[in-house]
Scaffold this motif. Structure first.
Motif, PDB file in Angstrom:
ATOM      1  N   LEU A 181     -14.308   1.225  -5.892  1.00  0.00           N
ATOM      2  CA  LEU A 181     -13.015   1.890  -6.039  1.00  0.00           C
ATOM      3  C   LEU A 181     -12.497   2.479  -4.734  1.00  0.00           C
ATOM      4  O   LEU A 181     -11.317   2.353  -4.405  1.00  0.00           O
ATOM      5  CB  LEU A 181     -13.100   2.998  -7.098  1.00  0.00           C
ATOM      6  N   GLU A 182     -13.373   3.136  -3.994  1.00  0.00           N
ATOM      7  CA  GLU A 182     -12.903   3.830  -2.785  1.00  0.00           C
ATOM      8  C   GLU A 182     -12.307   2.865  -1.756  1.00  0.00           C
ATOM      9  O   GLU A 182     -11.216   3.112  -1.225  1.00  0.00           O
ATOM     10  CB  GLU A 182     -14.036   4.651  -2.172  1.00  0.00           C
ATOM     11  N   PRO A 183     -12.962   1.731  -1.451  1.00  0.00           N
ATOM     12  CA  PRO A 183     -12.324   0.768  -0.536  1.00  0.00           C
ATOM     13  C   PRO A 183     -11.021   0.198  -1.102  1.00  0.00           C
ATOM     14  O   PRO A 183     -10.087  -0.090  -0.343  1.00  0.00           O
ATOM     15  CB  PRO A 183     -13.381  -0.331  -0.377  1.00  0.00           C
ATOM     16  N   LEU A 184     -10.962   0.050  -2.428  1.00  0.00           N
ATOM     17  CA  LEU A 184      -9.729  -0.467  -3.035  1.00  0.00           C
ATOM     18  C   LEU A 184      -8.594   0.546  -2.895  1.00  0.00           C
ATOM     19  O   LEU A 184      -7.458   0.180  -2.570  1.00  0.00           O
ATOM     20  CB  LEU A 184      -9.974  -0.799  -4.502  1.00  0.00           C
ATOM     21  N   PHE A 185      -8.905   1.824  -3.099  1.00  0.00           N
ATOM     22  CA  PHE A 185      -7.883   2.857  -2.903  1.00  0.00           C
ATOM     23  C   PHE A 185      -7.437   2.908  -1.437  1.00  0.00           C
ATOM     24  O   PHE A 185      -6.255   3.099  -1.144  1.00  0.00           O
ATOM     25  CB  PHE A 185      -8.410   4.214  -3.338  1.00  0.00           C
ATOM     26  N   ASP A 186      -8.406   2.729  -0.524  1.00  0.00           N
ATOM     27  CA  ASP A 186      -8.045   2.697   0.899  1.00  0.00           C
ATOM     28  C   ASP A 186      -7.083   1.549   1.187  1.00  0.00           C
ATOM     29  O   ASP A 186      -6.108   1.713   1.943  1.00  0.00           O
ATOM     30  CB  ASP A 186      -9.315   2.527   1.755  1.00  0.00           C
ATOM     31  N   LEU A 187      -7.358   0.385   0.584  1.00  0.00           N
ATOM     32  CA  LEU A 187      -6.518  -0.786   0.810  1.00  0.00           C
ATOM     33  C   LEU A 187      -5.121  -0.576   0.222  1.00  0.00           C
ATOM     34  O   LEU A 187      -4.117  -0.909   0.857  1.00  0.00           O
ATOM     35  CB  LEU A 187      -7.181  -2.022   0.191  1.00  0.00           C
ATOM     36  N   LEU A 188      -5.055  -0.026  -0.985  1.00  0.00           N
ATOM     37  CA  LEU A 188      -3.757   0.244  -1.608  1.00  0.00           C
ATOM     38  C   LEU A 188      -2.932   1.194  -0.749  1.00  0.00           C
ATOM     39  O   LEU A 188      -1.736   0.974  -0.517  1.00  0.00           O
ATOM     40  CB  LEU A 188      -3.952   0.835  -3.008  1.00  0.00           C
ATOM     41  N   GLU A 189      -3.575   2.246  -0.261  1.00  0.00           N
ATOM     42  CA  GLU A 189      -2.872   3.198   0.589  1.00  0.00           C
ATOM     43  C   GLU A 189      -2.351   2.524   1.856  1.00  0.00           C
ATOM     44  O   GLU A 189      -1.178   2.681   2.235  1.00  0.00           O
ATOM     45  CB  GLU A 189      -3.812   4.345   0.963  1.00  0.00           C
ATOM     46  N   ALA A 190      -3.227   1.753   2.500  1.00  0.00           N
ATOM     47  CA  ALA A 190      -2.841   1.106   3.755  1.00  0.00           C
ATOM     48  C   ALA A 190      -1.716   0.102   3.543  1.00  0.00           C
ATOM     49  O   ALA A 190      -0.753   0.043   4.329  1.00  0.00           O
ATOM     50  CB  ALA A 190      -4.061   0.425   4.377  1.00  0.00           C
ATOM     51  N   LYS A 191      -1.806  -0.706   2.490  1.00  0.00           N
ATOM     52  CA  LYS A 191      -0.795  -1.743   2.259  1.00  0.00           C
ATOM     53  C   LYS A 191       0.549  -1.145   1.855  1.00  0.00           C
ATOM     54  O   LYS A 191       1.606  -1.646   2.248  1.00  0.00           O
ATOM     55  CB  LYS A 191      -1.282  -2.722   1.191  1.00  0.00           C
ATOM     56  N   LEU A 192       0.534  -0.070   1.080  1.00  0.00           N
ATOM     57  CA  LEU A 192       1.790   0.579   0.711  1.00  0.00           C
ATOM     58  C   LEU A 192       2.515   1.087   1.952  1.00  0.00           C
ATOM     59  O   LEU A 192       3.723   0.907   2.110  1.00  0.00           O
ATOM     60  CB  LEU A 192       1.522   1.726  -0.266  1.00  0.00           C
TER      61      LEU A 192
END
Length: 310
Positions: A91-102
């Motif tokens: 989850l944590e890397p996925l949240f990082d990716l969502l934040e970065a891509k947004l």
């Protein structure tokens, strides 16, 4: 690149050109279930975050394809309510990716050049603060655009969305703020999560599963959206796959339009055999509701048959 790879590339390019000539204007609103990121990563010996990063690259390409075909709105199933059950190390890397891509999307030149409005759908309060801040940043930066609408479904679950709307309606009725007889489509829709601008025309799901997984039940199922299921994992989804989905949508729409025209003609034919003037009035109304080239001819033929038997 090997000879086999070069030949495959040439064949794919030729097939893509063929498909592009076969499809027309396509749907206004495409919704995509981006499945298979983790399986893609495992097959290549990587971890789930590797698959999510590869999938993000595919997402960017698909948005370009939408722009090329004139699609006006896209909704991406980026994170479902069920995804919260995944382990923290995923989850944590996925949240990082969502934040970065947004944030990356919000700052991208092409987003501003094409007038892309970014919107989040779902129960955003359940997301980590850093993701919520990235959502707010992307929405604020693109709020005034109307060239293309990009909905990102985050912490989204269709059943929860409908339950929340029903409970809100029930509370308003119980409080006396809403009469039971006034409960209709508009009242329910106003209590859903932030809504897509348009109902869904086509749902695409990658990864081999043939189900829509609690995704936009009101806006897709209620609109009888076409569905296209394909086997490639999301990182492998190609423009050929996308064009095939558009072709499937258009074939389904054409079949549906023909069926409606035939039913309309049967109705007019039945009426014309009894009351010609009434049949003619019904045919005129149906012409307005059926913007199909063949419907006019079928209705005229039905009227002519009715007159001849009168």
């Amino acid at each position: 690149m090997t000879l086999r790879s070069r030949v495959r590339t040439l064949v794919d390019a030729a097939y893509e050109r063929v498909l592009r000539r076969e499809v027309g204007d396509g749907p206004d609103h495409v919704a995509i279930i981006q499945d298979g990121n983790r399986r893609y990563a495992r097959r290549r010996g990587g971890d789930a975050p590797d698959g999510h990063r590869a999938g993000a690259d595919t997402t960017e390409r698909v948005l370009d394809w939408c722009a090329d075909l004139g699609v006006e709105e896209a909704t991406l199933y980026a994170f479902s309510t069920e995804n919260f059950d995944r382990p923290p190390e995923e989850l944590e890397p996925l949240f990082d990716l969502l934040e970065a891509k947004l944030r990356e999307f919000a700052d991208a030149d092409r987003v501003h050049e094409q007038g892309v409005c970014i919107r989040a759908l779902g129960d955003a309060d359940r997301l980590p603060e850093r993701v919520r801040e990235a959502v707010a940043y992307a929405e604020e930066r693109t709020a005034d655009y109307d060239g293309f609408t990009l909905n990102i479904a985050l912490a989204y679950g269709g059943r929860n969305e409908l339950l929340g709307a029903v409970r809100a309606v029930a509370r308003d009725v119980a409080d006396g703020d809403l009469a039971v007889d006034d409960v209709g489509v508009a009242e329910v829709e106003s209590r859903l999560y932030r809504r897509p601008v348009r109902d869904v025309d086509l749902i695409i799901r990658t990864g081999g599963d043939e189900r829509t997984s609690n995704f936009l039940p009101w806006h897709a199922n209620g609109n009888e959206a076409a569905a296209y299921f394909c086997s490639p994992y999301w990182p492998e989804f190609s423009k050929v796959d996308f064009l095939r989905s558009i072709r499937t949508y258009e074939a389904r729409e054409e079949s549906w339009r023909r069926a409606r025209a035939k039913r309309a003609a049967a109705l007019v034919r039945s009426l014309a055999a009894v009351e010609f003037d009434e049949a003619r009035a019904v045919a005129a109304r149906l012409r307005e509701r059926l913007p199909v080239e063949t419907s006019g001819a079928e209705l005229d033929e039905a009227l002519a048959e009715g007159r001849s038997t009168d």
